[in-house]
Each structure stands twice: as structure tokens, then as C-alpha cells.
Design a protein around this motif. Structure first.
Motif, short mmCIF file in Angstrom:
data_model
loop_
_atom_site.label_atom_id
_atom_site.label_comp_id
_atom_site.label_asym_id
_atom_site.label_seq_id
_atom_site.Cartn_x
_atom_site.Cartn_y
_atom_site.Cartn_z
N GLU A 85 -12.02 5.24 -89.81
CA GLU A 85 -11.99 4.93 -89.23
C GLU A 85 -14.31 4.80 -88.85
OE1 GLU A 85 -13.34 7.41 -85.67
OE2 GLU A 85 -11.25 7.04 -86.43
N ASN A 86 -15.17 4.68 -89.50
CA ASN A 86 -16.29 4.10 -89.41
C ASN A 86 -16.11 2.98 -89.06
OD1 ASN A 86 -17.01 6.75 -90.52
ND2 ASN A 86 -18.06 6.43 -92.56
N GLN A 87 -15.44 2.45 -90.34
CA GLN A 87 -15.14 1.06 -89.60
C GLN A 87 -14.80 0.82 -87.90
OE1 GLN A 87 -12.88 -0.90 -92.12
NE2 GLN A 87 -14.12 -1.24 -94.15
N ARG A 88 -13.95 1.32 -87.23
CA ARG A 88 -14.32 1.14 -86.05
C ARG A 88 -15.10 1.59 -85.46
NH1 ARG A 88 -8.76 3.79 -87.62
NH2 ARG A 88 -9.87 5.88 -87.24
N GLY A 89 -15.61 2.49 -85.79
CA GLY A 89 -17.08 3.37 -84.81
C GLY A 89 -18.23 1.84 -85.10
N ASN A 90 -18.23 0.93 -86.39
CA ASN A 90 -19.45 -0.10 -86.10
C ASN A 90 -19.00 -1.07 -85.60
OD1 ASN A 90 -21.06 1.12 -88.08
ND2 ASN A 90 -19.68 0.80 -90.05
N ASP A 91 -17.77 -1.44 -85.36
CA ASP A 91 -17.16 -2.39 -84.76
C ASP A 91 -17.34 -1.98 -83.01
OD1 ASP A 91 -16.29 -4.27 -86.89
OD2 ASP A 91 -13.80 -3.54 -86.37
N LEU A 92 -16.70 -1.06 -82.37
CA LEU A 92 -17.89 -0.64 -81.46
C LEU A 92 -19.12 -1.14 -81.51
CD1 LEU A 92 -15.20 2.58 -80.77
CD2 LEU A 92 -15.03 0.24 -79.98
N PHE A 93 -19.56 -0.32 -82.31
CA PHE A 93 -21.49 -0.02 -81.47
C PHE A 93 -21.75 -1.79 -81.55
CE2 PHE A 93 -21.96 3.97 -83.77
CZ PHE A 93 -23.20 4.09 -82.37
N THR A 94 -21.33 -2.67 -82.33
CA THR A 94 -21.57 -4.47 -82.93
C THR A 94 -21.37 -4.79 -81.25
OG1 THR A 94 -21.16 -4.40 -84.70
CG2 THR A 94 -21.23 -6.19 -83.50
N GLN A 95 -19.97 -4.65 -80.59
CA GLN A 95 -19.78 -4.42 -79.55
C GLN A 95 -20.55 -4.47 -78.44
OE1 GLN A 95 -15.41 -3.59 -78.42
NE2 GLN A 95 -14.51 -5.63 -80.63
N ALA A 96 -21.07 -3.36 -78.69
CA ALA A 96 -21.48 -2.67 -77.39
C ALA A 96 -22.97 -3.30 -77.35
CB ALA A 96 -21.81 -1.18 -77.64
N ALA A 97 -23.47 -2.82 -78.76
CA ALA A 97 -25.02 -3.69 -79.21
C ALA A 97 -24.62 -5.78 -78.36
CB ALA A 97 -25.11 -4.01 -80.51
N LEU A 98 -23.68 -6.30 -79.25
CA LEU A 98 -23.43 -7.38 -77.84
C LEU A 98 -23.15 -7.66 -76.69
CD1 LEU A 98 -21.13 -9.07 -80.59
CD2 LEU A 98 -23.63 -9.43 -80.48
N GLN A 99 -22.90 -6.30 -76.07
CA GLN A 99 -22.53 -7.19 -74.64
C GLN A 99 -24.30 -6.61 -74.28
OE1 GLN A 99 -20.12 -3.96 -73.71
NE2 GLN A 99 -20.53 -4.41 -71.22
N GLY A 100 -25.20 -5.36 -74.62
CA GLY A 100 -26.54 -5.45 -74.20
C GLY A 100 -27.40 -6.27 -74.28
N ILE A 101 -27.26 -7.02 -75.79
CA ILE A 101 -27.88 -7.97 -75.28
C ILE A 101 -27.79 -9.45 -74.54
CG2 ILE A 101 -28.79 -10.36 -77.57
CD1 ILE A 101 -27.77 -8.34 -79.21
N ASN A 102 -26.79 -9.18 -74.34
CA ASN A 102 -26.25 -10.25 -73.50
C ASN A 102 -26.68 -9.98 -72.07
OD1 ASN A 102 -24.57 -11.75 -75.14
ND2 ASN A 102 -22.62 -11.50 -74.89
N LEU A 103 -26.77 -9.17 -71.65
CA LEU A 103 -27.22 -8.41 -70.24
C LEU A 103 -28.90 -8.58 -70.46
CD1 LEU A 103 -25.28 -5.45 -69.46
CD2 LEU A 103 -25.15 -7.51 -68.35
N ASP A 104 -28.87 -8.31 -71.06
CA ASP A 104 -31.51 -9.21 -70.91
C ASP A 104 -31.47 -10.19 -71.38
OD1 ASP A 104 -31.00 -5.83 -70.94
OD2 ASP A 104 -30.68 -5.91 -73.79
N ILE A 105 -30.51 -11.07 -72.04
CA ILE A 105 -30.89 -12.29 -71.80
C ILE A 105 -30.87 -13.00 -70.79
CG2 ILE A 105 -30.27 -14.56 -72.70
CD1 ILE A 105 -29.44 -12.70 -75.47
N GLY A 106 -29.44 -12.14 -69.82
CA GLY A 106 -29.32 -12.93 -68.81
C GLY A 106 -30.63 -13.07 -67.75
N ALA A 107 -31.00 -11.48 -67.64
CA ALA A 107 -31.41 -10.89 -66.28
C ALA A 107 -32.93 -11.85 -67.41
CB ALA A 107 -32.12 -9.45 -66.96
N ASN A 108 -33.09 -12.05 -68.11
CA ASN A 108 -34.47 -12.35 -68.11
C ASN A 108 -34.27 -14.28 -68.15
OD1 ASN A 108 -35.61 -15.22 -71.23
ND2 ASN A 108 -37.01 -12.38 -70.67
N ALA A 109 -33.41 -14.91 -68.48
CA ALA A 109 -33.30 -16.31 -67.94
C ALA A 109 -33.01 -16.52 -66.46
CB ALA A 109 -32.12 -16.77 -68.60
N GLN A 110 -32.99 -15.38 -65.72
CA GLN A 110 -32.79 -15.59 -64.50
C GLN A 110 -34.30 -15.06 -63.86
OE1 GLN A 110 -30.38 -13.13 -62.35
NE2 GLN A 110 -31.14 -13.19 -60.20
N GLY A 111 -34.85 -14.16 -64.24
CA GLY A 111 -36.32 -14.85 -63.89
C GLY A 111 -37.06 -15.43 -64.24
#
Length: 677
Positions: A332-358
Motif C-alpha cells: 500500500e505504501n509503495q502504491r502511495g509513493n508511486d502516486l506521489f511521484t507521478q503527481a510531483a513529476l506532473q507539477g514539476i512539468n507544469l512549472d517548467i512549461g510556465a517558466n519556459a514560456q515567460g
């Protein structure tokens, strides 16, 4: 002050000698067994045993009877309960038990080693006279049959030998008289060697002919001499003065003005820094900006999933601490960690896209400003280039005018050079005509000289021809003389060869007669010895071949030198005792009363003569220098052989007085203190 040393104890020489004797006996027994192994070969075996075995039948029968009565058991099997202890908790309740596996296994092994084994004959067999060897040789069945067949053949041959003795007795009773012709020791009738011919009777060879005189060499100077030519009589070639036609000139480029450059800063500078104030901020770490928003929504969902898993496991009867519970929670903890990792990567990609556009928008704005500055700078460069082109055009016009003037000067100079070349060519032509006339005169002189030389060479050739014909005639005469002499020698050699042939034939006839006489003698001797040879062949032609085994032999093994070791130890102890006692006596008697450091007068110990003491630096410790010796070396206090002493160092004494230093058999150095006084 020195301290007396106790003498070492005397070694037990008698005990050492007894041990040496016992070692010798053991070495002799080992030598006999090592040197006489059992041999197993293709023809048979040879075994070596020691002593006579004695079997105690009575004791063996009793032991076997007891074994059968007890059904082969002489001890009880170990009880595992005796090797088990109870394990309790803090309340005193039994929670388990511990078994001493090692002790239990050892007891079982001991039980198996002493249980179920019947008595053996070897246990009740002893050996008497253990040092007496017995050697047994046994042949294979084939080898034994072969030996017996050889013995039967040997007996039959012996019977035939007895029959042949009578025949040999009859032959030997008659005297031996071969009745042979005499041996020929000389030969004759082969003629004499021919005499050497007298070669001088055929004449003497003659020498070469007397040659005539060569024709004299003609006087070539009588036909005139070749002459040279004076070139100066035709005039001298001249050059041209280039300065009389004028000098080529240059121009001053500064009179047309100077080209100028352009100052780029006058039109502004390109902006190298971007305004990033409006660009979206990059996340500093996980959980900020866009990433934080996604994770904040995901966290409650993960917590609800974990709580649901705990409830499901509890309903299944699984409690914390069990392996199934821990495995399910880890998944169960491994599944939670996988979800946290995917969410963290998704948020980082959004921040990187906004920064690149500006950042791209800021770059575009900066590039537009830099393009305006570059356009202004280009217009300034074009204006400056037009002004510099005008200056360059004026300079080229002045340069063309100067080049035209220089071409006129060069043309006038070329015409002067051409005129001078024509004049020099006329002088050269006149010189060539005079040179050819002189060469024609010299050729006529050379032709006359060649005619005179040809006449002289023709006379010499005639004289050489006459000489050659006379020489050939004399060679022919000498060849005929030599041929006659060779014929005489060949005849003499043929006569000698015939005489040698007759000699060899006579010699061969004599040798043939002697060979026939010797052959007849050998035949008669063979007939006389035939009966004896037959008897000898019958007696020795077929001997019995007994398989050969290694004979019993001993090998000496050097025993341990126990007595010699004890004796050497005693001698070494006495030697060390003497050395230590001498050092102690030397100190006690004031040997170290050395001058220079308040140690007293040097003569206080002068009566000891030659006293040796160990003084090697390697044997001393805690060394302290306390004074100086008159020889220039130090006086020290140090620990040696378990006591504090005073003296010198052997290595220092050896440098100033080598005769006072000796080397002990142990390798350490000793000092003769008597020589230091």
C-alpha cells in the motif's frame, strides 16, 4: 660496581645419553620399515612382516560370548531430554525450550562408537619379537608353472651332459697334431724398379729472341706551335647609364585624405540582460507552486486508501507485527509513493512549461531592442564606407598618373639598353672571326704532328712483328723437347707399374697360402672342441630364471643429537657465565677508573692485563654518556644482562684501537679493557 653471576646448572649427561640410545633404537626400526616395503609385481609379491603374532583364543571367545548375550549393546542410547532446558517469560510461564544440539550430537556419536561392534581377532592378537623381520615371496600361478617347467628341463639337460662326458674323454685322450704347411714369410720373382731416364739427353730449352730497337719519337715542335687570340683588339662591350633617362617617382597618399572608422557605441548597446520579473518561478523543491497544488489534492486520497487497507486487514484477522500485515502495508505504501511521484513529476512539468514560456517572451523583447541598435549601427557603417571610397578613388587617380611617368622613364632606358646590345654584338662577331682563324692554324699544326706519329708507330709495329715470329719459333722447339722428356718419364712409370703389379700378385699368393693354413688349423680345433662345447651348452644353455625381488636392506636414519645438544647447551652456558663473570670482576676491581670525567686514576685497574667483556651496542639499553676516555671516545652507563654497568662502546673502540676489539662466536663484539688503561 659489578655483580657476581651464578654458574649454570650442570646438564643431565646420563639422561641425555639414555634418550640418545632410545632415539637410536627408534631410528633403526623406522629405517628397517622404510627401506623394505612390500612389493607387488606382475610375477608375484614379496611381503615383509615383523614379529610373531600370538592370538588369545580364550579371551576372544569370552568377549564374543558377552557380546552375543547383550545382543550387541553395551550402553544406553542418550536421552535428548537430558540436553533440553525450558525457556520462560518474565511471568515465569514456559514459552519454549532450548536443546544443546552440540552436546547431544557428541553423546550420540560416542554411543554409536561403543555400541553394536562385535569383538575382532585383531583386538586379541599380540606380537612377539617385533623387531625380527619375516620375508615371504609368492609367485603368480603362471610364474610358478614356468619355474617348475624350467626345473624339469634343467634335470634333463644334466642327464645329457653326463652322456657327453665320455665322448669328450675320448677326444682329449688323443694328442693334438694339426700337421699343417709352413707359413710363407717372403716373396720373390717380381722384377726390379725401372731406372729414372736422363732428361738432359733430349736437349736444352732456349730463351727468347733478341728484340730490335724501337723507332725514335718525332720532334713535334718542328711542325709549329698552336697560338692564342687577344680579345681586346676588337673593342670592349659597354653598359647603359640608367640615371640619364630619369628616375621613377611615387605619390603621397595623405594628400587625398584619410579613411575613418565608426564608433559603435554612438548608436546604443545591445541589451544582454533579460527582464524575468514576469516569468513564472521554478519550483525550489517538491511540494511548491503547481506541484504543491496537485499534491495537496492527492494526500487525502492516499490517506483514505491506507486507512481502508488497515480496516480490510483487521477484518481479515491480520494484526500489526505479522508478516502478511507488514507485506500488505508495504505494498500500500509503495502504491502511495508511486502516486506521489507521478503527481510531483506532473507539477514539476507544469512549472517548467510556465517558466519556459515567460523566458521565451523576455528573450523576444530583448532581441527586438538589439535589432534596432544593430540597424542604426549598419547605417553609420554605410555612410563611413562611402566617404572612404571617395578618398580611395582620388588616391588611385594620382597613382595612375605616377605610373605613366614611370613607364616613360622605363621605355627610354630600354631603348638605351638595345643600342648598347647592338654595339656589343658587333664586337663579339669580330672576336669570333679572329678565333676561328686561329683555330684553323692550330688544326694544321696538329695534323702535321699526327702524320709524324703515324710513321713512327708503323716502324714500331714492323719491329714487333719480327720479334713475335722469332719467339713463336723458339716456343715450338721447346715444346718438342718437353714432349720427348714426358714420353721418357711415361715409359719409366709404365715399367714400374708392371713391376708393382707382379709384386702384389706374389704377395696375394703368399697371403692366400697362409690364410688356408690358418683356416685348416681352426677347423681341426673346432672338431677337437666340439664335444666340450656340447657339454657346456647342455649345462648352461637353459638356466632357471627365478623372479628377482628386492633383498632385505637397511637404511641409516641419523638420530636426533640429543646428547650433543645438551652438551653444547652446557658449554654455551659456561661460556656466557665466564664472560659475565669477567665483566663483573672488571667493574668490581675498578676497571673503569678512567681519566677525564672524575672517574679516578687509570692505573687503579692496571694489574688485570687482558680482561674481555661483552661491549656490543646491540646488547645494551638505556645508554647514557657520563664521561670521556683519553682515546677520545665516550664512557657510558647502560643496562646489560639484567644489571646497570659502566664502560665503553665496542664500535667506538674499534675506530681508534682495533686491536682491543674481538668478535665473539655469537657475532657480538667484545672489548679488551686491559688495553684501554
Amino acid at each position: 660496581m659489578g655483580k657476581s653471576v651464578s654458574a649454570p646448572a650442570t646438564p643431565d649427561y646420563v639422561g641425555a645419553a639414555k634418550e640418545q640410545g632410545a632415539a637410536n633404537v627408534d631410528a633403526a626400526r623406522a629405517s628397517a620399515k622404510l627401506s623394505n616395503p612390500n612389493i607387488y609385481g606382475p610375477l608375484g609379491t614379496q611381503t615383509v612382516t615383523y614379529g610373531t603374532p600370538a592370538f588369545d583364543q580364550t579371551a576372544y571367545d569370552k568377549a564374543m560370548s558377552d557380546y552375543q548375550a547383550n545382543q550387541g549393546r553395551s550402553a544406553e542410547r542418550p536421552d535428548i531430554g537430558k540436553f533440553t532446558t525450558q525457556r520462560t517469560n518474565d511471568e515465569g510461564n514456559i514459552v519454549g525450550q532450548d536443546i544443546d544440539q552440540q552436546s547431544y550430537q557428541n553423546a550420540v556419536i560416542d554411543y554409536l562408537n561403543t555400541t553394536g561392534k562385535a569383538p575382532t581377532r585383531e583386538q586379541y592378537t599380540t606380537t612377539a619379537d617385533a623387531d625380527v623381520p619375516t620375508i615371504r615371496q609368492t609367485l603368480t600361478p603362471e610364474a610358478q608353472a614356468t619355474l617348475e617347467a624350467q626345473q624339469r628341463v634343467q634335470r634333463q639337460l644334466a642327464n645329457l651332459g653326463e652322456q657327453g662326458i665320455g665322448t669328450a674323454r675320448d677326444v682329449l685322450s688323443k694328442p693334438f697334431n694339426p700337421n699343417l704347411p709352413d707359413v710363407q714369410t717372403s716373396i720373390s720373382g717380381y722384377g726390379n724398379v725401372a731406372e729414372t731416364p736422363n732428361l738432359s739427353s733430349y736437349g736444352q730449352a732456349v730463351g727468347g729472341p733478341q728484340g730490335g730497337l724501337l723507332a725514335p719519337t718525332p720532334n713535334l715542335s718542328s711542325y709549329g706551335s698552336a697560338g692564342g687570340l687577344d680579345p681586346n683588339q676588337y673593342g670592349n662591350a659597354g653598359g647603359v647609364d640608367a640615371n640619364q633617362y630619369g628616375l621613377a617617382g611615387g605619390i603621397n597618399p595623405n594628400q587625398y585624405g584619410s579613411a575613418t572608422g565608426l564608433r559603435p557605441n554612438a548608436y546604443g548597446l545591445a541589451n544582454r540582460n533579460l527582464d524575468l520579473s514576469n516569468v513564472a518561478v521554478m519550483p525550489v523543491n517538491a511540494g511548491t507552486t503547481g506541484q504543491a497544488a496537485i499534491l495537496s489534492r492527492l494526500a487525502p486520497q492516499i490517506e483514505r486508501s491506507q486507512e481502508s487497507t488497515r480496516t480490510r486487514l483487521a477484518n481479515q484477522g491480520l494484526v500489526p507485527g505479522t508478516k502478511a500485515y507488514e507485506t500488505a502495508m508495504i505494498e500500500e505504501n509503495q502504491r502511495g509513493n508511486d502516486l506521489f511521484t507521478q503527481a510531483a513529476l506532473q507539477g514539476i512539468n507544469l512549472d517548467i512549461g510556465a517558466n519556459a514560456q515567460g523566458f521565451g517572451q523576455a528573450v523576444t523583447s530583448g532581441q527586438f531592442g538589439n535589432q534596432a541598435v544593430a540597424q542604426n549601427f549598419g547605417q553609420g557603417v554605410t555612410s563611413t564606407n562611402l566617404r572612404n571610397d571617395a578618398i580611395n578613388q582620388n588616391f588611385n587617380r594620382g597613382l595612375a598618373s605616377a605610373q605613366l611617368g614611370n613607364q616613360s622613364v622605363a621605355q627610354n632606358f630600354g631603348q638605351g639598353v638595345t643600342s648598347a646590345n647592338l654595339r656589343n654584338a658587333a664586337i663579339g662577331q669580330n672576336y669570333g672571326l679572329g678565333l676561328k682563324s686561329r683555330e684553323l692554324e692550330n688544326a694544321a699544326v696538329a695534323q702535321n704532328q699526327q702524320v709524324a706519329l703515324a710513321q713512327q708507330q708503323a716502324d714500331a709495329a714492323r719491329q714487333q712483328q719480327l720479334y713475335g715470329q722469332d719467339f713463336s719459333s723458339r716456343q715450338l722447339s721447346n715444346t718438342a723437347l718437353s714432349q720427348n722428356q714426358q714420353a721418357a718419364l711415361a715409359q719409366q712409370q709404365a715399367e714400374n707399374a708392371a713391376q708393382q703389379l707382379r709384386y702384389q700378385q706374389a704377395l696375394q699368393n703368399a697371403q692366400f697360402g697362409n690364410t688356408a693354413q690358418s683356416q685348416s688349423l681352426q677347423q681341426q680345433l673346432a672338431l677337437r672342441n666340439q664335444p666340450l662345447n656340447e657339454i657346456t651348452g647342455l649345462m648352461s644353455g637353459s638356466q632357471i630364471n627365478m623372479p628377482q625381488f628386492q633383498g632385505y636392506q637397511g637404511q641409516t636414519i641419523a638420530p636426533a643429537p640429543i646428547f650433543a645438544g645438551a652438551q653444547a647447551a652446557g658449554q654455551n652456558a659456561m661460556q656466557n657465565y665466564g664472560i659475565q663473570q669477567s665483566a663483573a670482576n672488571a667493574q668490581t676491581s675498578g676497571l673503569f677508573g678512567l681519566a677525564g670525567a672524575g672517574l679516578g686514576a687509570a692505573g687503579a685497574a692496571g694489574g688485570f692485563g687482558s680482561l674481555l667483556a661483552m661491549s656490543d651496542r646491540r646488547l645494551k639499553s638505556n645508554i647514557v654518556r657520563v664521561g670521556d676516555h683519553p682515546l677520545g671516545i665516550g664512557v657510558y652507563e647502560y643496562d646489560i644482562f639484567g644489571e646497570r654497568q659502566r664502560g665503553v662502546m665496542a664500535d667506538e673502540v674499534e675506530k681508534v684501537m682495533p686491536s682491543a676489539v674481538l668478535e665473539h662466536p655469537s657475532g657480538y663484539k667484545m672489548v679488551n679493557y686491559g688495553k684501554l688503561l
